[in-house]
Design a protein around this motif. Structure first.
Motif, mmCIF file in Angstrom:
data_model
loop_
_atom_site.group_PDB
_atom_site.id
_atom_site.type_symbol
_atom_site.label_atom_id
_atom_site.label_comp_id
_atom_site.label_asym_id
_atom_site.label_seq_id
_atom_site.Cartn_x
_atom_site.Cartn_y
_atom_site.Cartn_z
ATOM 1 N N PRO A 195 0.817 -1.229 0.000
ATOM 2 C CA PRO A 195 0.000 0.000 0.000
ATOM 3 C C PRO A 195 0.847 1.275 0.000
ATOM 4 C CG PRO A 195 -0.861 -1.578 1.589
ATOM 5 C CD PRO A 195 0.445 -2.130 1.115
ATOM 6 N N LEU A 196 1.945 1.247 0.752
ATOM 7 C CA LEU A 196 2.828 2.413 0.776
ATOM 8 C C LEU A 196 3.412 2.665 -0.618
ATOM 9 C CD1 LEU A 196 4.085 4.471 2.861
ATOM 10 C CD2 LEU A 196 6.115 3.011 2.789
ATOM 11 N N ALA A 200 2.690 5.864 -2.970
ATOM 12 C CA ALA A 200 3.787 6.708 -3.442
ATOM 13 C C ALA A 200 3.766 6.825 -4.964
ATOM 14 C CB ALA A 200 5.125 6.144 -2.967
ATOM 15 N N ALA A 201 3.428 5.726 -5.663
ATOM 16 C CA ALA A 201 3.340 5.763 -7.122
ATOM 17 C C ALA A 201 2.231 6.709 -7.575
ATOM 18 C CB ALA A 201 3.105 4.353 -7.669
ATOM 19 N N CYS A 202 1.120 6.718 -6.862
ATOM 20 C CA CYS A 202 0.035 7.657 -7.177
ATOM 21 C C CYS A 202 0.472 9.094 -6.918
ATOM 22 C CB CYS A 202 -1.204 7.319 -6.357
ATOM 23 S SG CYS A 202 -2.028 5.792 -6.863
ATOM 24 N N VAL A 250 -1.347 5.614 2.254
ATOM 25 C CA VAL A 250 -0.295 5.836 3.253
ATOM 26 C C VAL A 250 -0.876 5.674 4.660
ATOM 27 C CG1 VAL A 250 1.324 7.520 4.206
ATOM 28 C CG2 VAL A 250 1.069 7.307 1.722
ATOM 29 N N THR A 251 -2.090 6.167 4.859
ATOM 30 C CA THR A 251 -2.759 5.985 6.151
ATOM 31 C C THR A 251 -2.972 4.505 6.446
ATOM 32 O OG1 THR A 251 -3.894 8.118 6.001
ATOM 33 C CG2 THR A 251 -4.859 6.475 7.457
ATOM 34 N N TYR A 252 -3.434 3.764 5.446
ATOM 35 C CA TYR A 252 -3.660 2.325 5.624
ATOM 36 C C TYR A 252 -2.355 1.603 5.959
ATOM 37 C CZ TYR A 252 -5.011 -2.492 4.616
ATOM 38 O OH TYR A 252 -5.239 -3.829 4.713
ATOM 39 N N VAL A 267 0.558 12.587 8.044
ATOM 40 C CA VAL A 267 -0.221 12.345 6.828
ATOM 41 C C VAL A 267 -1.227 13.475 6.608
ATOM 42 C CG1 VAL A 267 -1.837 10.789 5.664
ATOM 43 C CG2 VAL A 267 0.054 9.838 7.009
ATOM 44 N N ALA A 268 -1.864 13.928 7.685
ATOM 45 C CA ALA A 268 -2.846 15.011 7.573
ATOM 46 C C ALA A 268 -2.190 16.297 7.089
ATOM 47 C CB ALA A 268 -3.536 15.231 8.921
ATOM 48 N N LEU A 269 -1.014 16.617 7.640
ATOM 49 C CA LEU A 269 -0.302 17.822 7.212
ATOM 50 C C LEU A 269 0.131 17.702 5.745
ATOM 51 C CD1 LEU A 269 1.884 18.508 10.382
ATOM 52 C CD2 LEU A 269 -0.057 19.863 9.568
#
Length: 317
Positions: A195-196, A200-202, A250-252, A267-269
């Protein structure tokens, strides 16, 4: 007549702004520009997914702080080397197209300041240094790292094969999201790092589409395929959707890795920064599109800062 022709050429192909590289001797200056040493954006964008992965693995395994700094430092050096090598390979593929596009016509290969043979000779020690840096890792990581080199070499050709070259770039540019964890523990927890990696690819699709928007007309004219062409006038909402996917994945990954609130604050920032950047970018203005590349590095920083803060809180060094 010669003066007039020079003036017309300067108007059509304006010189790049002066950088610190211009203070170097003229015989080595083109090589520094070829490797993009004057612009840290690409190196940072390549480095940050590595730093996320390293820090997340150190968090999960309560590794000592020396491990964090050792591997973060190693991947920073590797990011510089492999980004430089990738730029040389890309420019070797794109030499003729670059010569026809005003923004890239001053690149050393396109302008004739460096020959193809000279570029190839310049590339060899960079690849050798990159492989040496990878050899400092464990055997599993070395094999994993070397397996990405095919993507690096083939990516430039994808701009002539698929409308989604940014997706291919994302796959090779963010290999460090897998490699960082592997370097720390000698294995990859796929539930966390796939998932990370995809997130990152997205992210790469977001920043490279924004950056490439400035060349949309030239790309269409010379047959260079790009997401910026197929997204068209819907570029902002589509990139907002991809930004949402980035933050979600990234959150997942953070949830799967057992992270605490500092990680998710990061992640929020980062998400707020992406939203602000998308809202402020003028996609019809070349300078605004160009500036998005370095600005996107701040997203990478906030994710790493959140991961490191969470690591520090857990281990207290």
């Amino acid at each position: 007549m010669e003066v007039k022709s020079a003036a017309v050429k300067q108007h059509l192909h304006p010189a790049s702004p002066a950088t610190w590289v211009d203070s170097l001797p003229s015989n080595i200056r083109p090589y520094f520009y070829l490797a993009r040493f004057h612009n840290p954006a690409g190196t940072l964008l390549l480095f940050y997914p590595c730093s996320w992965s390293v820090t997340m693995a150190c968090y999960a395994h309560s590794a000592p702080i020396t491990a964090v700094w050792t591997y973060v430092g190693l991947f920073l050096a590797a990011a510089q080397v492999f980004h430089a090598a990738g730029c040389v390979i890309n420019d070797m593929w794109d030499k003729d197209v670059d010569a026809a596009v005003p923004r890239t016509s001053t690149r050393p290969l396109a302008s004739g300041d460096v020959s193809m043979f000279q570029a190839f000779v310049f590339l060899i020690p960079q690849l050798a240094l990159g492989v040496w840096l990878l050899s400092q890792l464990n055997d599993y990581s070395l094999r994993l790292g070397l397996s990405s080199l095919g993507l690096v070499v083939l990516y430039p050709a994808m701009k002539r094969v698929t409308n989604w070259p940014q997706a291919v770039l994302g796959l090779c540019f963010n290999w460090g999201a897998l490699l960082g964890a592997a370097s720390v523990v000698g294995a990859v927890d796929w539930h966390v790092y796939i998932p990370l990696y995809i997130g990152a690819a997205c992210w790469t699709i977001v920043y490279d589409t924004s950056y490439a928007r400035q060349d949309r007309d030239e790309d269409a004219k010379y047959g260079v395929r790009s997401t910026t062409i197929i997204f068209g006038d819907n570029i902002r909402p589509i990139l907002a959707f991809f930004s949402f996917i980035v933050c979600s994945l990234v959150t997942y990954a953070g949830i799967c890795n057992g992270h605490g609130y500092p990680f998710f604050i990061g992640v929020a920032l980062g998400g707020l920064h992406l939203a602000r950047l998308l809202a402020r970018t003028d996609f019809e203005n070349k300078e605004s599109c160009d500036a998005t590349l370095l600005s996107n590095a701040w997203f990478g920083f906030w994710i790493w800062a959140g991961a490191f803060a969470d690591y520090a809180l857990k281990t207290q060094f």
